[in-house]
Scaffold this active site. Structure first.
Site, short mmCIF file in Angstrom:
data_model
loop_
_atom_site.label_atom_id
_atom_site.label_comp_id
_atom_site.label_asym_id
_atom_site.label_seq_id
_atom_site.Cartn_x
_atom_site.Cartn_y
_atom_site.Cartn_z
N ASP A 235 0.87 -1.17 0.00
CA ASP A 235 0.00 0.00 0.00
C ASP A 235 0.91 1.23 0.00
O ASP A 235 1.33 1.69 1.06
CB ASP A 235 -0.91 0.00 1.23
N GLU B 293 -1.55 -1.40 -4.83
CA GLU B 293 -2.77 -0.65 -5.06
C GLU B 293 -2.56 0.37 -6.17
O GLU B 293 -1.53 1.02 -6.24
CB GLU B 293 -3.22 0.05 -3.78
N ASP C 243 -2.18 1.12 7.37
CA ASP C 243 -1.50 0.94 6.08
C ASP C 243 -1.04 -0.51 5.90
O ASP C 243 -1.08 -1.05 4.79
CB ASP C 243 -0.33 1.92 5.97
#
Length: 186
Positions: free
Chosen positions: A22, A81, A153
């Site tokens: 991420d 992502e 996160d």
């Protein structure tokens, strides 16, 4: 720390290790899971805190620390992502630069990289594409049988790894069904 089974041995056993990332300009989360079919096992997770400073130093830190994670935990594949474009183009640009450093770390160590949108990750993990961070944290905790919810996160990174693991398994099943049907047609 994590075990380091040879990637070739895992693949022959039908297992795969996935690093979820991420990326962020202030915090980059990472999470590693082992997938065996639809069964996921937590290996490790954490986050890289990016201190204020020169852009080049921030990107170097992301690259260097993710390279170390890849070296230590030896994932077979990486999942990252995608950039979410909202109203703030500056934020999207910074996120894109962080993603670039993360993807380069994976590519430099010859790991294939797969990309998923935030909505795909949330849909795969929580069951709805517009879930909030606390829902993702909770479901990651439940799905991986963790004692506590990971930092936000890191939870997102684990969710990305889970999304890829389950998406990957679905694609493999479709290929098997298609090959079987093709064989029956011949």
């Amino acid at each position: 720390m994590g075990d380091k089974p040879d990637a070739g041995n895992r693949a022959r056993a039908g297992k795969i290790r996935i690093l979820g990332i991420d990326p962020g300009s202030r915090i980059t989360g990472y999470g590693v899971v082992d997938m065996d079919g639809n069964h996921a096992r937590h290996v490790t997770h954490g986050h890289i805190t990016i201190r204020p400073g020169e852009l080049s130093e921030k990107l170097r830190r992301i690259f260097r620390e993710l390279s170390a994670v890849i070296g230590e935990f030896n994932p077979d594949e990486c999942a990252v992502e995608k950039v979410f474009m909202n109203r703030n183009a500056d934020s999207a640009l910074k996120l894109g630069q962080s993603r670039g450093a993360a993807i380069t770390a994976c590519a430099e160590l010859e790991r294939p990289v797969f990309e998923y949108s935030a909505n795909q990750v949330k849909q795969a993990t929580v069951g709805k594409g517009h879930a909030d961070k606390s829902q993702v944290q909770y479901m990651v905790k439940v799905l991986l049988c963790l004692d506590g919810a990971p930092q936000a996160d890191a939870a997102d990174a684990l969710a990305i790894a889970l999304c890829h693991g389950h998406s990957r398994e679905g694609v493999l099943r479709l290929k098997t069904v298609s090959a079987t049907r093709l064989g029956q047609a011949l």
